[in-house]
Design a protein around this motif. Structure first.
Motif, mmCIF file in Angstrom:
data_model
loop_
_atom_site.group_PDB
_atom_site.id
_atom_site.type_symbol
_atom_site.label_atom_id
_atom_site.label_comp_id
_atom_site.label_asym_id
_atom_site.label_seq_id
_atom_site.Cartn_x
_atom_site.Cartn_y
_atom_site.Cartn_z
ATOM 1 N N GLU A 1 39.622 42.591 32.347
ATOM 2 C CA GLU A 1 39.621 43.784 33.182
ATOM 3 C C GLU A 1 40.801 43.838 34.146
ATOM 4 O O GLU A 1 41.254 44.914 34.513
ATOM 5 N N ASP A 2 41.284 42.694 34.594
ATOM 6 C CA ASP A 2 42.384 42.653 35.564
ATOM 7 C C ASP A 2 43.503 41.774 35.010
ATOM 8 O O ASP A 2 43.765 40.673 35.497
ATOM 9 N N THR B 1 46.668 41.716 35.168
ATOM 10 C CA THR B 1 47.793 41.347 36.024
ATOM 11 C C THR B 1 47.334 40.596 37.273
ATOM 12 O O THR B 1 48.151 40.275 38.143
ATOM 13 N N ALA B 2 46.035 40.323 37.370
ATOM 14 C CA ALA B 2 45.467 39.547 38.489
ATOM 15 C C ALA B 2 45.787 40.173 39.836
ATOM 16 O O ALA B 2 46.201 39.498 40.783
ATOM 17 N N ASP B 3 45.581 41.483 39.947
ATOM 18 C CA ASP B 3 45.771 42.145 41.236
ATOM 19 C C ASP B 3 44.778 41.631 42.272
ATOM 20 O O ASP B 3 45.140 41.335 43.419
ATOM 21 N N ALA B 4 43.507 41.541 41.874
ATOM 22 C CA ALA B 4 42.443 41.257 42.843
ATOM 23 C C ALA B 4 42.637 39.940 43.602
ATOM 24 O O ALA B 4 42.517 39.921 44.837
ATOM 25 N N THR C 1 45.288 40.124 46.627
ATOM 26 C CA THR C 1 45.169 41.274 47.515
ATOM 27 C C THR C 1 44.756 40.800 48.907
ATOM 28 O O THR C 1 43.573 40.594 49.172
ATOM 29 N N ARG D 1 45.695 49.232 34.619
ATOM 30 C CA ARG D 1 44.810 49.533 35.747
ATOM 31 C C ARG D 1 43.808 50.631 35.381
ATOM 32 O O ARG D 1 43.247 51.296 36.250
ATOM 33 N N GLU E 1 40.820 50.697 34.555
ATOM 34 C CA GLU E 1 39.465 50.573 35.092
ATOM 35 C C GLU E 1 39.349 51.171 36.492
ATOM 36 O O GLU E 1 38.255 51.485 36.943
ATOM 37 N N VAL E 2 40.462 51.307 37.213
ATOM 38 C CA VAL E 2 40.380 51.715 38.615
ATOM 39 C C VAL E 2 41.057 53.046 38.920
ATOM 40 O O VAL E 2 40.731 53.679 39.935
ATOM 41 N N ALA F 1 44.674 44.722 28.634
ATOM 42 C CA ALA F 1 43.620 45.530 29.243
ATOM 43 C C ALA F 1 42.557 45.860 28.200
ATOM 44 O O ALA F 1 42.849 45.950 27.003
#
Length: 325
Positions: free
Chosen positions: A75-76, A78-81, A84, A114, A116-117, A275
């Motif tokens: 789901e992520d 690029t490992a944004d979460a 952050t 991205r 999903e968001v 993704a």
């Protein structure tokens, strides 16, 4: 191509059907996709679609395959979460960080990492959240570059965009600002004189334009990009290697030449991020390297991007070739 009775932006299966971009038999499956992932096809993009499987339609028209997640998709990707520190900021590299002031786009790419968001609700930072994000940049002196992304920052009003840029430009240790956008090719009417003026700064500002096929450089897109370059804004091109869109030497050459023809320097060619539901777009890295090797000597070095792949767990982009051999 939509007629004048249709909305300016097509946002669901019924609108795509009315525009003649999908068949009636596809509508139920696409409606199911819309329950999970946003749909948006601007009139500018719809006008470029000549067939259901052409390179433009493939990028923007939903497909039932999007609801099938391959085992290696995440789901992520690029490992944004994990990177952050405050809402709206992603800090993966020591000297630069992303600012995501909103999560809305003019169009929703079917391969987006991205997906999903992002969506039409916008994910717009509140004033307090934006203040906190900019305060993070101000108290993080090792960060020398702020990159506005999202979503698409050029969806902001000129007033709001200009205010954000001015606040960032006022931070002494920020040396460079950057904007990532699809607007000039996906919704060129948004590139108004007021929007261009909002990007008139003393500090260096670069605009990175996402485009994947030469066909995206319509006359309106070319005019929009011209308004940016004539204002002295350097424009770089970034693309994703996509099966059925640009995975041939001819398509990549056409894309890179189209960029140069409007003073856009090809910057990055991205390997597709993993993704969910994007397997139909995958091109093996070995194939990507072979395509670029085939272009060596055929295109000027000005047209040569860096071929990169996002490393897992937030490791950032790594060049993946081809080498000199």
């Amino acid at each position: 191509m939509p007629d004048g009775s249709l909305p300016r932006t097509l946002r669901d299966a019924d609108a795509l059907l009315a525009a003649g971009l999908i068949g009636a038999e596809q509508a139920p499956a696409i409606a199911a996709v819309a329950e999970r992932y946003a749909i948006s096809v601007t009139s500018a993009v719809a006008a470029l679609i000549g067939a259901p499987d052409d390179p433009i339609a493939r990028q923007y028209i939903p497909d039932a395959a999007e609801l099938v997640t391959a085992p290696d998709e995440i789901e992520d990707p690029t490992a944004d979460a994990p990177f952050t520190p405050v809402k709206g900021v992603v800090h993966r590299y020591p000297d630069r960080a992303l600012l995501k002031p909103l999560l809305a786009c003019p169009v929703y790419c079917r391969f987006c990492f991205r997906r999903e968001v992002v969506g039409p609700d916008g994910g717009l930072l509140t004033e307090a959240e934006l203040d906190a994000a900019i305060a993070w940049f101000a108290r993080t002196p090792q960060v020398r570059e702020a990159i506005l992304t999202g979503g698409d920052p050029l969806m902001l009003s000129p007033r709001r965009l200009g205010k954000i840029l001015a606040r960032l430009a006022a931070i002494p240790h920020l040396e460079v600002l950057r904007i990532h956008t699809r607007v000039p090719v996906a919704d060129p009417e948004r590139v108004t004189a007021a929007l261009v003026a909002a990007m008139d700064l003393e500090k260096p500002l670069f605009l990175c334009l996402h485009a994947n096929h030469a066909q995206e450089f319509s006359p309106a897109a070319r005019a929009a990009i011209g308004r940016l370059t004539r204002a002295g804004i350097p424009v770089l091109g970034q693309s994703v290697l996509l099966a059925g869109v640009n995975d041939s030497e001819e398509a990549l050459e056409g894309l890179f030449r189209a960029m140069l023809s409007v003073r856009v320097k090809p910057y990055y060619l991205h390997q597709l991020d993993l993704a969910p539901g994007t397997a139909r777009f995958r091109v093996a890295p070995e194939r990507g390297r072979a395509l670029l090797r085939g272009l060596r000597g055929r295109v000027t070095g000005l047209a040569w991007p860096t071929y990169v792949q996002e490393l897992p767990d937030g490791g950032g982009k790594m060049p993946i070739g081809p080498g000199v051999a």
